[in-house]
Motif scaffolding. Structure first.
Motif, mmCIF file in Angstrom:
data_model
loop_
_atom_site.group_PDB
_atom_site.id
_atom_site.type_symbol
_atom_site.label_atom_id
_atom_site.label_comp_id
_atom_site.label_asym_id
_atom_site.label_seq_id
_atom_site.Cartn_x
_atom_site.Cartn_y
_atom_site.Cartn_z
ATOM 1 N N ILE A 1 0.835 -1.203 0.000
ATOM 2 C CA ILE A 1 0.000 0.000 0.000
ATOM 3 C C ILE A 1 0.867 1.250 0.000
ATOM 4 C CG2 ILE A 1 -1.594 1.344 1.420
ATOM 5 C CD1 ILE A 1 -2.870 -1.363 2.208
ATOM 6 N N ALA A 2 1.980 1.216 0.733
ATOM 7 C CA ALA A 2 2.881 2.360 0.767
ATOM 8 C C ALA A 2 3.481 2.636 -0.605
ATOM 9 C CB ALA A 2 3.995 2.109 1.791
ATOM 10 N N VAL A 3 3.906 1.587 -1.296
ATOM 11 C CA VAL A 3 4.499 1.749 -2.634
ATOM 12 C C VAL A 3 3.482 2.345 -3.599
ATOM 13 C CG1 VAL A 3 5.388 0.498 -4.645
ATOM 14 C CG2 VAL A 3 6.234 -0.056 -2.348
ATOM 15 N N VAL A 4 2.273 1.771 -3.607
ATOM 16 C CA VAL A 4 1.265 2.212 -4.571
ATOM 17 C C VAL A 4 0.761 3.611 -4.229
ATOM 18 C CG1 VAL A 4 -0.990 1.684 -5.573
ATOM 19 C CG2 VAL A 4 0.602 -0.177 -5.039
ATOM 20 N N SER A 5 0.582 3.895 -2.942
ATOM 21 C CA SER A 5 0.092 5.222 -2.564
ATOM 22 C C SER A 5 1.106 6.303 -2.933
ATOM 23 C CB SER A 5 -0.215 5.266 -1.065
ATOM 24 O OG SER A 5 0.968 5.058 -0.306
ATOM 25 N N THR A 6 2.384 5.991 -2.826
ATOM 26 C CA THR A 6 3.417 6.941 -3.255
ATOM 27 C C THR A 6 3.359 7.149 -4.759
ATOM 28 O OG1 THR A 6 4.863 6.260 -1.433
ATOM 29 C CG2 THR A 6 5.893 7.403 -3.293
ATOM 30 N N ALA A 7 3.154 6.056 -5.506
ATOM 31 C CA ALA A 7 3.140 6.144 -6.967
ATOM 32 C C ALA A 7 1.957 6.958 -7.476
ATOM 33 C CB ALA A 7 3.105 4.746 -7.571
ATOM 34 N N VAL A 8 0.789 6.820 -6.854
ATOM 35 C CA VAL A 8 -0.392 7.513 -7.383
ATOM 36 C C VAL A 8 -0.348 9.013 -7.121
ATOM 37 C CG1 VAL A 8 -1.844 5.452 -7.197
ATOM 38 C CG2 VAL A 8 -1.768 7.092 -5.292
ATOM 39 N N THR A 9 0.593 9.476 -6.305
ATOM 40 C CA THR A 9 0.747 10.920 -6.118
ATOM 41 C C THR A 9 1.582 11.554 -7.225
ATOM 42 O OG1 THR A 9 2.729 10.636 -4.744
ATOM 43 C CG2 THR A 9 0.589 10.654 -3.615
ATOM 44 N N ASP A 10 2.198 10.709 -8.072
ATOM 45 C CA ASP A 10 3.029 11.202 -9.183
ATOM 46 C C ASP A 10 2.128 11.494 -10.382
ATOM 47 O OD1 ASP A 10 4.785 11.614 -11.295
ATOM 48 O OD2 ASP A 10 6.170 10.056 -10.637
ATOM 49 N N ARG B 1 -3.553 6.064 -11.007
ATOM 50 C CA ARG B 1 -4.346 6.663 -9.930
ATOM 51 C C ARG B 1 -5.836 6.478 -10.190
ATOM 52 N NH1 ARG B 1 -3.661 10.779 -6.057
ATOM 53 N NH2 ARG B 1 -5.617 11.825 -5.534
ATOM 54 N N GLU B 2 -6.257 6.731 -11.425
ATOM 55 C CA GLU B 2 -7.681 6.580 -11.763
ATOM 56 C C GLU B 2 -8.140 5.136 -11.594
ATOM 57 O OE1 GLU B 2 -8.169 8.004 -15.697
ATOM 58 O OE2 GLU B 2 -7.555 10.061 -15.239
ATOM 59 N N ALA B 3 -7.310 4.194 -12.047
ATOM 60 C CA ALA B 3 -7.695 2.785 -11.966
ATOM 61 C C ALA B 3 -7.746 2.293 -10.529
ATOM 62 C CB ALA B 3 -6.716 1.937 -12.782
ATOM 63 N N VAL B 4 -6.784 2.725 -9.713
ATOM 64 C CA VAL B 4 -6.767 2.305 -8.314
ATOM 65 C C VAL B 4 -7.948 2.913 -7.562
ATOM 66 C CG1 VAL B 4 -5.503 2.500 -6.136
ATOM 67 C CG2 VAL B 4 -4.285 1.896 -8.230
ATOM 68 N N ALA B 5 -8.215 4.174 -7.778
ATOM 69 C CA ALA B 5 -9.317 4.843 -7.079
ATOM 70 C C ALA B 5 -10.655 4.207 -7.413
ATOM 71 C CB ALA B 5 -9.336 6.331 -7.436
ATOM 72 N N ALA B 6 -10.792 3.709 -8.650
ATOM 73 C CA ALA B 6 -12.049 3.081 -9.074
ATOM 74 C C ALA B 6 -12.089 1.594 -8.753
ATOM 75 C CB ALA B 6 -12.249 3.292 -10.572
ATOM 76 N N PRO C 1 -4.120 -3.143 -5.366
ATOM 77 C CA PRO C 1 -2.770 -2.749 -4.968
ATOM 78 C C PRO C 1 -1.707 -3.729 -5.435
ATOM 79 C CG PRO C 1 -4.292 -2.378 -3.156
ATOM 80 C CD PRO C 1 -5.058 -3.096 -4.224
ATOM 81 N N ARG C 2 -2.015 -5.015 -5.431
ATOM 82 C CA ARG C 2 -1.033 -6.004 -5.895
ATOM 83 C C ARG C 2 -0.763 -5.825 -7.386
ATOM 84 N NH1 ARG C 2 1.732 -10.475 -5.253
ATOM 85 N NH2 ARG C 2 1.697 -12.123 -6.821
ATOM 86 N N ALA C 3 -1.836 -5.690 -8.186
ATOM 87 C CA ALA C 3 -1.652 -5.501 -9.628
ATOM 88 C C ALA C 3 -0.910 -4.198 -9.912
ATOM 89 C CB ALA C 3 -3.005 -5.505 -10.329
ATOM 90 N N ALA C 4 -1.196 -3.169 -9.122
ATOM 91 C CA ALA C 4 -0.509 -1.893 -9.300
ATOM 92 C C ALA C 4 0.974 -2.029 -8.984
ATOM 93 C CB ALA C 4 -1.145 -0.831 -8.404
ATOM 94 N N GLN C 5 1.293 -2.772 -7.928
ATOM 95 C CA GLN C 5 2.688 -2.960 -7.563
ATOM 96 C C GLN C 5 3.450 -3.705 -8.660
ATOM 97 O OE1 GLN C 5 3.529 -5.710 -4.341
ATOM 98 N NE2 GLN C 5 5.148 -4.365 -3.557
ATOM 99 N N VAL C 6 2.835 -4.762 -9.214
ATOM 100 C CA VAL C 6 3.477 -5.512 -10.298
ATOM 101 C C VAL C 6 3.652 -4.626 -11.527
ATOM 102 C CG1 VAL C 6 3.236 -7.471 -11.868
ATOM 103 C CG2 VAL C 6 2.614 -7.726 -9.461
#
Length: 453
Positions: free
Chosen positions: A108-117, A124-129, A134-139
């Motif tokens: 969650i920390a990795v992905v939350s940092t990434a979506v602020t970029d 960010r749009e895909a994660v928020a929806a 989070p696992r798919a986002a990390q990969v």
């Protein structure tokens, strides 16, 4: 748990102004209470509705994960994490969420940092929806970092656009395959180099387990892993047993893992019981070679009337090895054997006649095809004898046939576009873009000496 959640909701509601956020907090409080009561009430749900209930719970969990990521991102943006006593964002998440383990908190920390970029706006749009977990986002983030240096013509947003649909519906394996596809399609040289490096660190180890079992650990590069998996899977299907007397069929009770182990052992038994030519056929390939002029003379003589009992085989029509005179070649491994051994091998072999020209070059090997196999491979082996790379003498059984001009670049599958290479030098030739001058008699690599059998 219920009282703590209720008090947390009430505490939040005293500080959150009326509006959508307050409504969501109030609904979350009710949802937590409902989820706490659900396990004891599951008997009231009909059997046909359990699947739909699990689907609803899955959607709830996905939305909860998405909200945790976005709330953490908000905490980072506002400086909440930085001003806290937590050593890292992951520790802040773990402390705030309570029930998350270290792995989930780190993700969650990795992905939350990434979506602020801003460059990761699509993510960010895909994660928020809740369309990207989070696992798919990390990969996705990990694969992007790996392939972006190899795709200089692509922006990060363009690459991300490939990943988002797969992240929504696929698995981590699908995302990794997509990354390889992108590199193979738009930066194939990089993929070859990477795979070559992976092949250099392949390994096979084994150790003893309690009870007598042994554990084998095999690390393979993607291409080799695919070949092994394909071969094992081909023989790992269930095999019901039919009683020959009653005709009753008994299902295969072996586990999938056991079936794969049995299929692997069948491959091992096949290799142990066969010639090295097993990689190109189930039996030994016995190549009988004959000079073209001798064949023509024999055909002319056969057309003339004569006494069959008086015919004796001509000495110069005795079988000979490819290129060299005398002997009989078993070309699958490049050995030359005597006539007695040849007769024994011929009891269980594919006998292939190979006609040679005046300089012993193979002339008649069969029709053209994309893969170099059967008659054409026989001709290539007969001409080359071993790996054609300067200084290498690996026998044909350890070699592959290389298209000098790649087939996908318009190169023909023919004797004059083929060269025998061991796996190591096949990789080097592709990696370094080496070219060769091929004739019916030999193969000469750029900067090297001609190699002929």
């Amino acid at each position: 748990m219920e009282s703590v959640s209720a008090s947390a909701v009430e505490s939040l509601l005293t500080r959150v102004p009326p509006g959508p956020a307050a409504d969501a907090v109030r609904a979350l409080g009710r949802a937590v209470g409902a989820l706490a009561a659900l396990p004891d009430a599951l008997h009231q749900v009909g059997s046909d509705d359990l699947g739909a209930l699990v689907g609803l719970l899955g959607e709830t969990a996905a939305r909860a994960q998405a909200s945790i990521v976005m709330a953490t991102a908000e905490a980072q943006t506002r400086g909440v994490v930085r001003e806290s006593r937590a050593a890292s964002t992951a520790q802040w998440v773990s402390t705030a969420a309570g029930g998350l383990d270290a792995g989930d908190a780190s993700r969650i920390a990795v992905v939350s940092t990434a979506v602020t970029d801003p460059e990761n706006a699509l993510l960010r749009e895909a994660v928020a929806a809740a369309q990207c977990s989070p696992r798919a986002a990390q990969v996705t983030l990990r694969e992007l970092e790996q392939i972006m240096p190899s795709l200089p013509d692509f922006t990060r947003t363009e690459c991300m656009a490939y990943f988002m649909p797969v992240a929504a519906a696929g698995t981590a394996k699908d995302l990794r395959h997509l990354a390889r596809w992108l590199v193979a399609t738009y930066a194939d040289d990089r993929l070859e180099r990477d795979d070559a490096r992976l092949e250099e660190v392949e390994s096979l180890t084994w150790s003893e387990l309690p009870g007598g079992l042994r554990r084998f650990v095999l690390d393979l590069a993607p291409a080799h892993a695919a070949r092994l998996a394909s071969a094992v899977q081909a023989g790992a299907g269930p095999q019901p047993v039919v009683d020959p007397e009653t005709g009753v069929q008994t299902p295969d009770l072996r586990s999938p893992a056991k079936r794969r182990a049995d299929a692997l052992m069948e491959l091992v038994a096949l290799v142990q019981s066969a010639d090295m030519s097993v990689s190109h056929g189930s039996t030994t390939k016995l190549v009988l070679t004959m000079n073209l002029e001798h064949l023509r003379r024999d055909l002319r003589a056969a057309s003339e009337p004569r006494d069959l009992e008086s015919v004796a085989p001509a000495a110069d029509l005795a079988p000979r090895s490819p290129v060299r005179t005398g002997g009989l070649a078993v070309s699958s491994i490049g050995d030359t054997v005597d006539a007695g051994t040849a007769r024994r091998l011929a009891c269980d072999a594919d006998v292939i006649p190979l006609v040679l020209g005046s300089r012993s070059e193979p002339l008649d090997v069969g029709r053209e095809q994309r893969l170099v196999k059967d008659g054409l491979r026989t001709a290539v082996v007969a001409r080359d004898g071993c790996c054609t790379f300067p200084g290498c003498d690996r026998p044909p059984g350890f070699c592959e046939v290389h298209h000098v001009v790649a087939w996908y670049h318009g190169g023909e599958t023919s004797l004059l576009n083929s060269a025998l290479l061991c796996r190591r030098h096949h990789t080097i030739v592709h990696r370094d873009g080496l070219v060769a001058d091929v004739t019916p008699y030999d193969v000469r690599w750029a900067g090297g000496q001609a190699r002929s059998a």
